[in-house]
Design a protein around this motif. Sequence first.
Motif, short mmCIF file in Angstrom:
data_model
loop_
_atom_site.label_atom_id
_atom_site.label_comp_id
_atom_site.label_asym_id
_atom_site.label_seq_id
_atom_site.Cartn_x
_atom_site.Cartn_y
_atom_site.Cartn_z
N MET A 1 9.47 14.18 -16.77
CA MET A 1 8.82 12.97 -16.26
C MET A 1 7.36 13.29 -15.92
SD MET A 1 11.69 11.09 -13.89
CE MET A 1 11.34 9.43 -14.39
N ARG A 2 6.52 12.30 -16.01
CA ARG A 2 5.12 12.49 -15.66
C ARG A 2 4.69 11.45 -14.63
NH1 ARG A 2 1.40 8.96 -17.53
NH2 ARG A 2 1.98 7.51 -19.17
N LEU A 3 3.66 11.79 -13.88
CA LEU A 3 3.11 10.86 -12.89
C LEU A 3 2.43 9.71 -13.62
CD1 LEU A 3 2.55 10.24 -9.91
CD2 LEU A 3 0.46 11.60 -10.11
N TYR A 4 2.84 8.50 -13.28
CA TYR A 4 2.35 7.29 -13.95
C TYR A 4 1.30 6.57 -13.11
CZ TYR A 4 2.59 2.75 -16.34
OH TYR A 4 2.28 1.59 -17.01
N SER A 5 1.58 6.46 -11.80
CA SER A 5 0.62 5.80 -10.92
C SER A 5 0.82 6.26 -9.49
CB SER A 5 0.75 4.26 -11.00
OG SER A 5 1.98 3.84 -10.45
N LEU A 6 -0.22 6.07 -8.70
CA LEU A 6 -0.19 6.44 -7.28
C LEU A 6 -0.90 5.35 -6.50
CD1 LEU A 6 0.67 8.86 -5.47
CD2 LEU A 6 -1.64 9.74 -5.73
N GLU A 7 -0.18 4.75 -5.55
CA GLU A 7 -0.74 3.69 -4.71
C GLU A 7 -0.86 4.21 -3.28
OE1 GLU A 7 -0.06 -1.05 -3.68
OE2 GLU A 7 1.40 0.03 -4.89
N ILE A 8 -2.05 4.12 -2.71
CA ILE A 8 -2.33 4.67 -1.39
C ILE A 8 -2.92 3.59 -0.50
CG2 ILE A 8 -3.46 6.57 -0.17
CD1 ILE A 8 -4.00 7.80 -2.99
N LYS A 9 -2.28 3.35 0.66
CA LYS A 9 -2.78 2.35 1.60
C LYS A 9 -2.84 2.92 3.01
CE LYS A 9 -1.15 -1.81 -0.83
NZ LYS A 9 -0.29 -3.02 -0.72
N ASN A 10 -4.01 2.80 3.62
CA ASN A 10 -4.21 3.18 5.02
C ASN A 10 -3.87 4.65 5.30
OD1 ASN A 10 -5.25 1.73 7.33
ND2 ASN A 10 -3.32 2.17 8.36
N PHE A 11 -4.01 5.48 4.28
CA PHE A 11 -3.70 6.91 4.40
C PHE A 11 -5.00 7.69 4.44
CE2 PHE A 11 -2.94 11.07 2.49
CZ PHE A 11 -1.80 11.50 3.15
N LYS A 12 -5.22 8.42 5.53
CA LYS A 12 -6.41 9.24 5.73
C LYS A 12 -7.68 8.43 5.49
CE LYS A 12 -6.08 13.75 5.25
NZ LYS A 12 -5.92 15.10 4.71
N SER A 13 -8.46 8.76 4.44
CA SER A 13 -9.74 8.07 4.25
C SER A 13 -9.60 6.75 3.50
CB SER A 13 -10.71 8.99 3.48
OG SER A 13 -10.18 9.31 2.21
N PHE A 14 -8.38 6.39 3.09
CA PHE A 14 -8.18 5.16 2.33
C PHE A 14 -7.91 3.99 3.27
CE2 PHE A 14 -7.14 8.59 -0.55
CZ PHE A 14 -7.91 8.26 -1.64
N CYS A 15 -8.63 2.90 3.07
CA CYS A 15 -8.54 1.74 3.96
C CYS A 15 -7.22 0.98 3.74
CB CYS A 15 -9.73 0.80 3.73
SG CYS A 15 -9.79 0.11 2.09
N PRO A 16 -6.90 0.04 4.64
CA PRO A 16 -5.63 -0.70 4.53
C PRO A 16 -5.45 -1.43 3.20
CG PRO A 16 -6.60 -1.04 6.69
CD PRO A 16 -7.61 -0.29 5.88
N GLU A 17 -6.54 -1.90 2.59
CA GLU A 17 -6.42 -2.59 1.30
C GLU A 17 -5.92 -1.63 0.22
OE1 GLU A 17 -9.17 -2.75 3.24
OE2 GLU A 17 -8.69 -4.74 4.03
N GLY A 18 -6.26 -0.36 0.39
CA GLY A 18 -5.73 0.68 -0.47
C GLY A 18 -6.34 0.75 -1.86
N ILE A 19 -5.75 1.62 -2.64
CA ILE A 19 -6.21 1.87 -4.00
C ILE A 19 -4.99 2.23 -4.85
CG2 ILE A 19 -6.62 4.34 -3.58
CD1 ILE A 19 -9.02 4.15 -5.46
#
Length: 200
Positions: A1-19
Amino acid sequence: MRLYSLEIKNFKSFCPEGIKLDFRPGMTMIGGPNGSGKSNIGDSLLFVLGTRSSKTVRADKMDDLIHIPKEGQRRKNEAYVTAVFVNETDSENFEKLEISRVIEDINGEIRSTYYLNGKKARHTDIDKVMEDMGLQLDSYSFVLQGDINDFIKRTGTERRKLLETIAGIESYNMKIDAAKEQINEIEKNVAASETLQAEI
């Protein structure tokens, strides 16, 4: 299996809207100036895959992983990361696995919750998935800052043991040791049963 996507919200330097980061087949490189959050992407992946130590993700304690907003902004007391893995055997067979982790600060108490494909899961469930994928958080499945220098400084024996861990040999050795312990326990029970039978 391979990494397809990563969603980050309100984690460390990432704001609540996320990326949301999409990873295409092949090599992906993430660039940017110092302090732009590149290392935090790696930290978020370690976090969602079940690391229990805040030191592993470069934080003094778990609540430091929740984004600290700018002055005047309200702090949201949770951090959220989702990693999606895919197994693309061909164009018609498409297997997807989604792992999520949420930490919440509830009146000063940190609560961590895992989800597998949207359903609540235990840490042991995540460990099992990681084992099936051949990933280990404490091995060189993830090469972190300083790991290369550490590898160079190791002795030949230490390097060999590390390479065995990377190759997955150590996990088999652990299973063999566990099986031997079970066999010894069974043999003790058989001997005790034979003794009891002879007495009767």
